[in-house]
Design a protein around this motif. Structure first.
Motif, PDB file in Angstrom:
ATOM      1  N   ALA A  53       0.846  -1.188   0.000  1.00 37.16           N
ATOM      2  CA  ALA A  53       0.000   0.000   0.000  1.00 37.16           C
ATOM      3  C   ALA A  53       0.884   1.241   0.000  1.00 37.16           C
ATOM      4  O   ALA A  53       1.905   1.287   0.686  1.00 37.16           O
ATOM      5  N   TYR A  54       0.486   2.226  -0.802  1.00 37.67           N
ATOM      6  CA  TYR A  54       1.231   3.479  -0.897  1.00 37.67           C
ATOM      7  C   TYR A  54       0.284   4.672  -0.738  1.00 37.67           C
ATOM      8  O   TYR A  54      -0.827   4.660  -1.261  1.00 37.67           O
ATOM      9  N   GLY A  55       0.754   5.691  -0.029  1.00 41.76           N
ATOM     10  CA  GLY A  55      -0.005   6.934   0.096  1.00 41.76           C
ATOM     11  C   GLY A  55       0.388   7.946  -0.951  1.00 41.76           C
ATOM     12  O   GLY A  55      -0.080   9.087  -0.926  1.00 41.76           O
ATOM     13  N   ASP A  56       1.212   7.524  -1.915  1.00 42.19           N
ATOM     14  CA  ASP A  56       1.672   8.414  -2.979  1.00 42.19           C
ATOM     15  C   ASP A  56       1.824   7.596  -4.253  1.00 42.19           C
ATOM     16  O   ASP A  56       2.485   6.538  -4.253  1.00 42.19           O
ATOM     17  N   ALA A  57       1.241   8.066  -5.357  1.00 36.29           N
ATOM     18  CA  ALA A  57       1.263   7.322  -6.616  1.00 36.29           C
ATOM     19  C   ALA A  57       2.684   7.145  -7.138  1.00 36.29           C
ATOM     20  O   ALA A  57       3.015   6.099  -7.718  1.00 36.29           O
ATOM     21  N   SER A  58       3.542   8.149  -6.953  1.00 36.78           N
ATOM     22  CA  SER A  58       4.906   8.073  -7.463  1.00 36.78           C
ATOM     23  C   SER A  58       5.679   6.908  -6.845  1.00 36.78           C
ATOM     24  O   SER A  58       6.487   6.261  -7.521  1.00 36.78           O
ATOM     25  N   GLU A  59       5.441   6.643  -5.572  1.00 30.35           N
ATOM     26  CA  GLU A  59       6.127   5.533  -4.916  1.00 30.35           C
ATOM     27  C   GLU A  59       5.728   4.210  -5.545  1.00 30.35           C
ATOM     28  O   GLU A  59       6.558   3.316  -5.733  1.00 30.35           O
ATOM     29  N   LEU A  60       4.449   4.058  -5.885  1.00 29.46           N
ATOM     30  CA  LEU A  60       3.997   2.836  -6.547  1.00 29.46           C
ATOM     31  C   LEU A  60       4.619   2.723  -7.934  1.00 29.46           C
ATOM     32  O   LEU A  60       5.097   1.655  -8.330  1.00 29.46           O
ATOM     33  N   ILE A  61       4.631   3.830  -8.689  1.00 31.37           N
ATOM     34  CA  ILE A  61       5.164   3.812 -10.055  1.00 31.37           C
ATOM     35  C   ILE A  61       6.638   3.435 -10.050  1.00 31.37           C
ATOM     36  O   ILE A  61       7.112   2.713 -10.938  1.00 31.37           O
ATOM     37  N   GLN A  62       7.386   3.892  -9.052  1.00 30.88           N
ATOM     38  CA  GLN A  62       8.824   3.628  -8.997  1.00 30.88           C
ATOM     39  C   GLN A  62       9.165   2.285  -8.360  1.00 30.88           C
ATOM     40  O   GLN A  62      10.332   1.900  -8.328  1.00 30.88           O
ATOM     41  N   ASP A  63       8.170   1.552  -7.891  1.00 35.45           N
ATOM     42  CA  ASP A  63       8.402   0.229  -7.307  1.00 35.45           C
ATOM     43  C   ASP A  63       8.853  -0.721  -8.416  1.00 35.45           C
ATOM     44  O   ASP A  63       8.126  -0.970  -9.382  1.00 35.45           O
ATOM     45  N   ASN A  64      10.033  -1.287  -8.283  1.00 34.55           N
ATOM     46  CA  ASN A  64      10.597  -2.149  -9.327  1.00 34.55           C
ATOM     47  C   ASN A  64       9.817  -3.449  -9.534  1.00 34.55           C
ATOM     48  O   ASN A  64       9.942  -4.084 -10.578  1.00 34.55           O
ATOM     49  N   ASP A  65       9.023  -3.837  -8.541  1.00 29.21           N
ATOM     50  CA  ASP A  65       8.232  -5.061  -8.680  1.00 29.21           C
ATOM     51  C   ASP A  65       6.973  -4.847  -9.528  1.00 29.21           C
ATOM     52  O   ASP A  65       6.365  -5.806  -9.993  1.00 29.21           O
ATOM     53  N   ILE A  66       6.585  -3.588  -9.694  1.00 28.22           N
ATOM     54  CA  ILE A  66       5.359  -3.262 -10.434  1.00 28.22           C
ATOM     55  C   ILE A  66       5.682  -3.128 -11.912  1.00 28.22           C
ATOM     56  O   ILE A  66       6.482  -2.292 -12.318  1.00 28.22           O
ATOM     57  N   MET A  67       5.036  -3.952 -12.734  1.00 26.75           N
ATOM     58  CA  MET A  67       5.296  -3.975 -14.175  1.00 26.75           C
ATOM     59  C   MET A  67       4.295  -3.130 -14.965  1.00 26.75           C
ATOM     60  O   MET A  67       4.599  -2.639 -16.051  1.00 26.75           O
ATOM     61  N   ALA A  68       3.076  -2.996 -14.422  1.00 25.42           N
ATOM     62  CA  ALA A  68       2.020  -2.245 -15.114  1.00 25.42           C
ATOM     63  C   ALA A  68       1.205  -1.468 -14.095  1.00 25.42           C
ATOM     64  O   ALA A  68       1.041  -1.900 -12.943  1.00 25.42           O
ATOM     65  N   VAL A  69       0.697  -0.314 -14.531  1.00 26.74           N
ATOM     66  CA  VAL A  69      -0.079   0.559 -13.650  1.00 26.74           C
ATOM     67  C   VAL A  69      -1.456   0.798 -14.267  1.00 26.74           C
ATOM     68  O   VAL A  69      -1.571   1.069 -15.473  1.00 26.74           O
ATOM     69  N   HIS A  70      -2.488   0.694 -13.430  1.00 25.02           N
ATOM     70  CA  HIS A  70      -3.842   1.060 -13.846  1.00 25.02           C
ATOM     71  C   HIS A  70      -4.180   2.396 -13.176  1.00 25.02           C
ATOM     72  O   HIS A  70      -4.210   2.485 -11.947  1.00 25.02           O
ATOM     73  N   ASN A  71      -4.443   3.400 -13.999  1.00 25.75           N
ATOM     74  CA  ASN A  71      -4.737   4.734 -13.491  1.00 25.75           C
ATOM     75  C   ASN A  71      -6.249   4.892 -13.353  1.00 25.75           C
ATOM     76  O   ASN A  71      -6.961   5.118 -14.323  1.00 25.75           O
ATOM     77  N   CYS A  72      -6.738   4.767 -12.116  1.00 20.12           N
ATOM     78  CA  CYS A  72      -8.178   4.823 -11.832  1.00 20.12           C
ATOM     79  C   CYS A  72      -8.501   5.997 -10.910  1.00 20.12           C
ATOM     80  O   CYS A  72      -9.392   5.905 -10.050  1.00 20.12           O
ATOM     81  N   THR A  73      -7.794   7.086 -11.084  1.00 22.59           N
ATOM     82  CA  THR A  73      -7.959   8.271 -10.251  1.00 22.59           C
ATOM     83  C   THR A  73      -8.985   9.222 -10.869  1.00 22.59           C
ATOM     84  O   THR A  73      -9.396   9.046 -12.021  1.00 22.59           O
ATOM     85  N   PRO A  74      -9.395  10.276 -10.140  1.00 18.87           N
ATOM     86  CA  PRO A  74     -10.232  11.322 -10.746  1.00 18.87           C
ATOM     87  C   PRO A  74      -9.524  11.962 -11.950  1.00 18.87           C
ATOM     88  O   PRO A  74      -8.291  11.975 -12.028  1.00 18.87           O
ATOM     89  N   ASN A  75     -10.311  12.496 -12.862  1.00 18.14           N
ATOM     90  CA  ASN A  75      -9.788  12.947 -14.160  1.00 18.14           C
ATOM     91  C   ASN A  75      -8.620  13.916 -14.088  1.00 18.14           C
ATOM     92  O   ASN A  75      -7.695  13.852 -14.896  1.00 18.14           O
ATOM     93  N   TYR A  76      -8.638  14.834 -13.125  1.00 17.29           N
ATOM     94  CA  TYR A  76      -7.614  15.869 -13.083  1.00 17.29           C
ATOM     95  C   TYR A  76      -6.228  15.319 -12.738  1.00 17.29           C
ATOM     96  O   TYR A  76      -5.209  15.994 -12.955  1.00 17.29           O
ATOM     97  N   LEU A  77      -6.181  14.085 -12.253  1.00 13.03           N
ATOM     98  CA  LEU A  77      -4.902  13.458 -11.925  1.00 13.03           C
ATOM     99  C   LEU A  77      -4.364  12.576 -13.054  1.00 13.03           C
ATOM    100  O   LEU A  77      -3.220  12.116 -12.988  1.00 13.03           O
TER     101      LEU A  77
END
Length: 384
Positions: A53-77
């Motif tokens: 679990a991350y309280g910041d999207a950038s930390e998840l994106i930079q996690d080397n174990d994560i190969m793909a990201v699903h962006n399900c945030t409000p539109n402005y993000l």
């Protein structure tokens, strides 16, 4: 079979729908979730059994174990997160819109073209079996050349003046609301079925409620609070609109979008009239493709895989009569997207890829921009 670790950014309706669809595909795994706060992320992670679990999207994106990201945030993000994922070289599947303006979406489309990752947009209505069947029949000229298309997308969740949501505020949702939120789905679905892009529009939009009543953050949460103090907010986006459209190759059409149509919950529908027959489909009854004739009886084709073309049958996972719907279309989209992730040689093969990519997402934003300009100028506007 190598498992693909996925990170979900967001915790709302679309995020949970993505989580559930991912769990239905054996080689996919939700490995992390990011939210606007660590507390919220940890709550969702515990509820869904997600390891990180991350309280910041950038930390998840930079996690080397994560190969793909699903962006399900409000539109402005969307723009900032999509851009960061592309620059990190990871795979990205974004809810629409890609950004709040065509300037943002054009930049993202260019970045995606040069990224080593696969990029997609969640236009999931493409992935119903009978949509694939309609596309197949249109492409084979089963009923001759298409003459016209009509339809729309109707909802009622903003019918009342007291209905309020962040999507009503342009800073969070963009310059268009009804057309961008649900009209984009109609445009993408019909363009996909026809295999033709919209090239020109003439639009007439209307805001039914010039002002709406925004409840306080605590409305409905305090015991005994039956009459909360509402804040009156001026509306700057449309509640409904009708748009005349011209497609490539001279096909003409019209569609109506509304979020104030009582009784309509999620009615995306279209009818395609060709030389020798018509096809009609309604998302609220997705298991039937109506085929209209002049000189013989009309037909209703069900989503029985034994009756469908090969590409459509692959999207119907159960025998006829075992009804599949919106969650299954989302699952089909993920199967399509991750088949390209697993075999990068398919990335530029449009005949294999049926999911919408960032070029498609950018093109839809250009259509929305043209619709807004047409309404403002009361003129036909070509898609740039």
């Amino acid at each position: 079979m190598k498992v693909i670790n996925i990170g979900i950014v967001g915790t709302g309706f679309s995020a949970k729908a993505h989580m559930e669809a991912i769990r239905r595909i054996p080689y996919l795994r939700v490995a992390a979730v990011a939210a606007s706060s660590m507390e919220k992320a940890q709550q969702i992670a515990e509820e869904y059994g997600i390891p990180k679990a991350y309280g910041d999207a950038s930390e998840l994106i930079q996690d080397n174990d994560i190969m793909a990201v699903h962006n399900c945030t409000p539109n402005y993000l969307h723009y900032a997160i999509n851009r960061e994922v592309l620059l990190a070289g990871k795979h990205i599947l974004s809810e629409k819109p890609l950004g709040l303006s065509s300037i943002q979406t054009k930049e993202l489309a260019l970045l995606a073209q040069n990224s080593r990752g696969v990029s997609g947009v969640a236009f999931n209505y493409r992935h119903f079996p009978l949509i694939a069947e309609a596309k197949h029949r249109i492409s084979k000229l089963t009923y001759g050349q298409v003459n016209l298309v009509y339809g729309g997308f109707l909802q009622d969740w903003l019918l009342h003046r007291t209905d309020y949501n962040w999507r009503l505020e342009p800073a969070y949702n963009g310059a268009s609301r009804a057309l961008a939120d649900i009209g984009s789905h109609w445009c993408d679905t019909v363009q996909y079925v026809l295999g033709k892009k919209i090239v020109k529009v003439f639009a007439d939009l209307k805001t039914v409620h010039p002002t709406r009543l925004k409840p306080p953050e605590t409305a409905g949460m305090l015991k005994g609070q039956s009459d909360p103090e509402y804040e009156e907010i001026a509306m700057r986006t449309e509640d409904y609109g009708s748009v005349l459209v011209h497609f490539e190759d001279g096909i003409q059409g019209v569609f109506t979008i509304s979020q104030v149509s009582a009784g309509r919950k999620n009615k995306l529908f279209f009818e395609i009239a060709a030389e020798q027959g018509s096809l009609a489909w309604n998302q609220e009854n997705p298991h039937s493709l109506w085929i209209g004739h002049r000189d013989q009886a009309n037909v209703e084709l069900s989503s029985d895989p034994r009756l469908l073309c090969e590409s459509a049958a692959q999207l119907a996972h159960y025998p006829g009569g075992h009804q599949e719907g919106w969650p299954d279309a989302l699952k089909n989209m993920l199967i399509d997207f991750y088949s390209v992730v697993r075999d990068p040689s398919l990335k530029s093969t449009a005949a294999v890829r049926s999911f919408a990519n960032f070029d498609d997402g950018n093109q839809i934003m250009s259509v929305i921009d043209a619709i807004l300009e047409s309404h403002r100028t009361e003129q036909w506007v070509k898609i740039s």
